[in-house]
Design a protein around this motif. Structure first.
Motif, PDB file in Angstrom:
ATOM      1  N   LYS A  92       1.115  -1.422   0.339  1.00  0.00           N
ATOM      2  CA  LYS A  92      -0.104  -0.274  -0.099  1.00  0.00           C
ATOM      3  C   LYS A  92       0.822   1.034   0.061  1.00  0.00           C
ATOM      4  O   LYS A  92       0.173   2.513  -0.414  1.00  0.00           O
ATOM      5  CB  LYS A  92      -1.511   0.459   1.029  1.00  0.00           C
ATOM      6  N   ALA A  93       2.351   1.108   0.563  1.00  0.00           N
ATOM      7  CA  ALA A  93       3.113   2.653   0.689  1.00  0.00           C
ATOM      8  C   ALA A  93       3.495   2.542  -0.526  1.00  0.00           C
ATOM      9  O   ALA A  93       3.697   3.567  -1.185  1.00  0.00           O
ATOM     10  CB  ALA A  93       3.895   2.302   2.110  1.00  0.00           C
ATOM     11  N   LEU A  94       3.752   1.655  -0.954  1.00  0.00           N
ATOM     12  CA  LEU A  94       5.022   1.591  -2.516  1.00  0.00           C
ATOM     13  C   LEU A  94       3.744   1.799  -3.489  1.00  0.00           C
ATOM     14  O   LEU A  94       4.558   3.088  -3.651  1.00  0.00           O
ATOM     15  CB  LEU A  94       5.914   0.165  -2.518  1.00  0.00           C
ATOM     16  N   LYS A  95       2.464   1.373  -3.414  1.00  0.00           N
ATOM     17  CA  LYS A  95       1.612   2.054  -4.298  1.00  0.00           C
ATOM     18  C   LYS A  95       1.424   3.033  -4.801  1.00  0.00           C
ATOM     19  O   LYS A  95       1.233   4.179  -5.104  1.00  0.00           O
ATOM     20  CB  LYS A  95       0.447   1.016  -4.367  1.00  0.00           C
ATOM     21  N   ALA A  96       0.970   4.065  -3.115  1.00  0.00           N
ATOM     22  CA  ALA A  96       0.768   5.346  -2.729  1.00  0.00           C
ATOM     23  C   ALA A  96       2.586   6.707  -3.536  1.00  0.00           C
ATOM     24  O   ALA A  96       1.647   7.662  -3.769  1.00  0.00           O
ATOM     25  CB  ALA A  96       1.028   5.682  -1.778  1.00  0.00           C
ATOM     26  N   GLY A  97       3.423   5.566  -3.691  1.00  0.00           N
ATOM     27  CA  GLY A  97       4.085   6.777  -4.186  1.00  0.00           C
ATOM     28  C   GLY A  97       5.582   6.929  -2.849  1.00  0.00           C
ATOM     29  O   GLY A  97       6.322   7.275  -3.223  1.00  0.00           O
ATOM     30  N   ALA A  98       5.395   5.807  -1.751  1.00  0.00           N
ATOM     31  CA  ALA A  98       6.140   5.822  -0.985  1.00  0.00           C
ATOM     32  C   ALA A  98       8.037   5.764  -1.440  1.00  0.00           C
ATOM     33  O   ALA A  98       7.588   4.897  -2.372  1.00  0.00           O
ATOM     34  CB  ALA A  98       6.416   5.408   0.142  1.00  0.00           C
ATOM     35  N   HIS A  99       9.079   6.077  -1.618  1.00  0.00           N
ATOM     36  CA  HIS A  99      10.064   6.300  -1.629  1.00  0.00           C
ATOM     37  C   HIS A  99      11.364   5.089  -1.119  1.00  0.00           C
ATOM     38  O   HIS A  99      11.721   4.325  -1.689  1.00  0.00           O
ATOM     39  CB  HIS A  99      11.814   7.453  -2.008  1.00  0.00           C
ATOM     40  N   GLY A 100      10.511   4.516   0.215  1.00  0.00           N
ATOM     41  CA  GLY A 100      11.545   3.703   0.910  1.00  0.00           C
ATOM     42  C   GLY A 100      10.452   3.280   1.974  1.00  0.00           C
ATOM     43  O   GLY A 100       9.440   3.958   2.768  1.00  0.00           O
ATOM     44  N   TYR A 101      11.077   2.327   3.324  1.00  0.00           N
ATOM     45  CA  TYR A 101      10.341   1.775   4.163  1.00  0.00           C
ATOM     46  C   TYR A 101      11.385   1.438   4.777  1.00  0.00           C
ATOM     47  O   TYR A 101      11.952   0.463   4.530  1.00  0.00           O
ATOM     48  CB  TYR A 101       9.546   0.094   3.359  1.00  0.00           C
ATOM     49  N   LEU A 102      11.449   1.604   5.961  1.00  0.00           N
ATOM     50  CA  LEU A 102      12.649   1.423   7.344  1.00  0.00           C
ATOM     51  C   LEU A 102      11.772   0.826   8.384  1.00  0.00           C
ATOM     52  O   LEU A 102      10.981   1.477   9.073  1.00  0.00           O
ATOM     53  CB  LEU A 102      13.130   3.246   7.106  1.00  0.00           C
ATOM     54  N   LEU A 103      11.857  -0.168   9.052  1.00  0.00           N
ATOM     55  CA  LEU A 103      11.548  -0.339  10.434  1.00  0.00           C
ATOM     56  C   LEU A 103      12.316  -0.216  10.927  1.00  0.00           C
ATOM     57  O   LEU A 103      13.832   0.434  11.530  1.00  0.00           O
ATOM     58  CB  LEU A 103      11.674  -2.128  10.329  1.00  0.00           C
TER      59      LEU A 103
END
Length: 229
Positions: A92-103
């Motif tokens: 969902k985050a990547l489809k929305a357009g986020a460039h990164g995902y950090l835990l």
């Protein structure tokens, strides 16, 4: 990096992210918001170059802010910072357009390293998140045979129309495995500028814009497996 927006409702975590940004980048100013509403107010008055967004906020999800940030500050890097590592939130985050995902449980040293990678064009993504993405698309291959055949036909048609040179496929493979531009440059004996040009060309040909999407495409093309560590 000049101005950053931190959207986090836990004060201690917000301050940790603020201090981490100070360690990652020199002379960066951070705005801190504890809700979507406050974040939107900040965005009305300021244009940012980096956003760190929590997902679970009192008045919604940080993912809902992504379109707003992209419209207001089109050059901003948007990174989801969260404890959620499930496929639903990631996609969902990547489809929305986020460039990164950090835990958030990433060691601080690695967290800072991932953020600094932005300056080299390397989207900040936790290693476990890259594996999740690959596993998700691998699982899609388990759909009923008729549906799978239709998907394969569509995928084959798409990739037949896309021609990557052997070197471009090699670079794509290394990007998907999580190597940085300097690492790829050293491994292949190329300058970082040449590697950057290859990555740009591959992204343009595949119509992608992030390392996560590159990993997905490499998996679909059979260049990497889902057993990456």
């Amino acid at each position: 990096m000049q101005q950053a927006l931190i959207v986090e409702d836990v004060p201690e975590t917000s301050e940790w992210l603020h201090l981490t940004l100070q360690k990652a980048f020199q002379q960066i100013h951070s705005f801190q918001a504890d809700s979507c509403r406050q974040a939107r107010q900040i965005l009305q008055a300021h244009c940012i170059s980096l956003a760190l967004l929590d997902i679970n906020l009192p008045d919604g999800s940080g993912i809902e802010l992504v379109p707003c940030i992209r419209e207001r500050c089109p050059d901003a890097y948007i990174v989801i910072t969260t404890i959620f590592d499930d496929e639903e939130h990631i996609l969902k985050a990547l489809k929305a357009g986020a460039h990164g995902y950090l835990l958030k449980d990433l060691p601080e040293r690695l967290f800072i390293q991932k953020l600094r990678g932005i300056l080299n064009g390397d989207p900040p993504i936790s290693p476990s998140i890259s594996r999740r993405i690959l596993q998700y698309f691998s699982a899609e291959r388990s759909v009923p045979q008729t549906q799978a055949n239709n998907m394969d036909i569509q995928a084959d048609s798409r990739h037949e129309a896309i021609s990557l040179s052997p070197r471009e496929r090699e670079v794509l493979t290394l990007v998907a495995k999580g190597l940085s531009r300097p690492e790829i440059s050293s491994l292949l004996g190329l300058s970082t500028n040449t590697v950057a040009r290859y990555i740009r060309d591959v992204y343009q040909k595949l119509n992608i814009s992030s390392r996560a999407e590159a990993a997905v495409e490499a998996c679909r093309m059979g260049l990497v497996s889902t057993e990456l560590h």
